[in-house]
Design an enzyme around this catalytic site. Structure first.
Site, PDB file in Angstrom:
ATOM      1  N   HIS A 187     -24.923  54.350  -4.841  1.00 34.37           N
ATOM      2  CA  HIS A 187     -25.635  53.076  -4.713  1.00 34.37           C
ATOM      3  C   HIS A 187     -26.363  52.970  -3.384  1.00 34.37           C
ATOM      4  O   HIS A 187     -26.776  51.892  -2.983  1.00 34.37           O
ATOM      5  CB  HIS A 187     -24.662  51.901  -4.879  1.00 34.37           C
ATOM      6  CG  HIS A 187     -23.858  51.972  -6.129  1.00 34.37           C
ATOM      7  ND1 HIS A 187     -22.606  52.522  -6.174  1.00 34.37           N
ATOM      8  CD2 HIS A 187     -24.139  51.596  -7.404  1.00 34.37           C
ATOM      9  CE1 HIS A 187     -22.119  52.482  -7.394  1.00 34.37           C
ATOM     10  NE2 HIS A 187     -23.050  51.914  -8.183  1.00 34.37           N
TER      11      HIS A 187
HETATM   12  S1  FES Z   1     -22.527  53.220  -2.583  1.00 32.57           S
HETATM   13 FE1  FES Z   1     -21.568  52.625  -4.387  1.00 32.57          FE
HETATM   14  S2  FES Z   1     -19.997  54.054  -4.480  1.00 32.57           S
HETATM   15 FE2  FES Z   1     -20.938  54.588  -2.669  1.00 32.57          FE
END
Ligand code: FES
Length: 269
Positions: A234
């Site tokens: 993410h």
């Molecule tokens: S940024 Fe979502 S799991 Fe690492």
């Protein structure tokens, strides 16, 4: 001759001619005044023998609940085993008093009892220790609880990944420039405020659990906006101190317990 005189003669003749089943023990003695006197009977039963008391040490007993017996066996002829070997010397003498040797005999019993109690307690302790030990982690699991890392194999600027308790472990040999850059960061400006000094024991060595604090992905070393660690899931960016600088992760990368066994050996766990 009168009738009574004839009967007396006939009775006397019958008594003398018919054998009696009972043996007369002693002849009747006729007193001058013609009153018959019966001589004392010879003692033949235990009762009569006991009453006569003529048997010395012989034991005679009689009664309703007692078997009548005259014992002629003398203990002098019965061999009695000698138990002197098994008797304490302090009580062998027939005139020795019990109270004179009581303390010594009690002490021996106390010592024996105490020794057995200590032995039993030691055995119980070993049994409990074995039972509890069987419930603890096995040797192979304990071996995985700690991991040794040879630091001499990690050159400056290099980052390695080691498996520890099923998790990835990041160990980074930081350069002088990286250390200076991380120490210059103001913790107050960070989402998770931690100074670099709080996160390392030796500024040259950074040790992190390689699991993103967002949703648990494994970040990539030497990537991201801060050249530290980057989580592609993410888009979380961590710096060279493992602190979250950008992206959705709420916390810095976790630091495991570790120590330096020597200048070239680190033990994690
Ligand atoms: S940024 Fe979502 S799991 Fe690492």
């Amino acid at each position: 001759m009168s009738w009574s005189s004839r009967c007396a003669s006939a009775a006397k003749a019958t008594t003398q001619s018919i054998a009696s089943p009972f043996k007369q023990l002693a002849p009747a003695v006729t007193a001058p005044h013609k009153t018959p006197v019966v001589a004392p009977a010879e003692p033949h039963t235990s009762h009569s023998l006991g009453k006569k008391r003529i048997l010395g040490s012989m034991s005679i007993s009689s009664g309703i609940g007692v078997a009548t017996q005259v014992r002629y066996a003398h203990t002098d002829s019965i061999a009695v085993p000698d138990f002197s070997f098994y008797r304490r010397s302090s009580v062998k003498s027939p005139v020795a008093k019990n109270k004179d040797s009581a303390e010594a005999r009690k002490l021996r019993n106390y010592v024996v009892t105490g020794g057995l109690t200590v032995g039993a307690a030691y055995g119980a302790k070993g049994l409990v220790h074995t039972l509890i030990g069987s419930m603890s982690a096995s040797a192979d699991v304990l071996a995985l609880a700690k991991v040794e890392v040879d630091l001499s194999a990690i050159t400056e600027g290099k980052s390695v990944v080691v498996k520890w308790r099923g998790k990835p472990l990041f160990i980074r040999h930081r350069t002088g420039a990286e250390i200076a850059a991380e120490e210059a960061v103001d913790p107050a400006s960070l989402r998770h405020a931690e100074s670099d000094q709080e996160r390392v024991k030796d500024p040259k060595w950074l040790v992190l659990i390689g699991i993103c604090t967002h949703l648990g992905c494994v970040p990539i070393a030497n990537k991201g906006a801060y050249n530290g660690y980057y989580c592609p899931c993410h888009g979380s960016h961590y710096d060279v101190s493992g602190r979250i600088r950008k992206g959705p992760a709420p916390l810095n990368l976790e630091i495991p317990p570790y120590e330096f066994a020597s200048n070239e050996l680190m033990v994690v766990g």
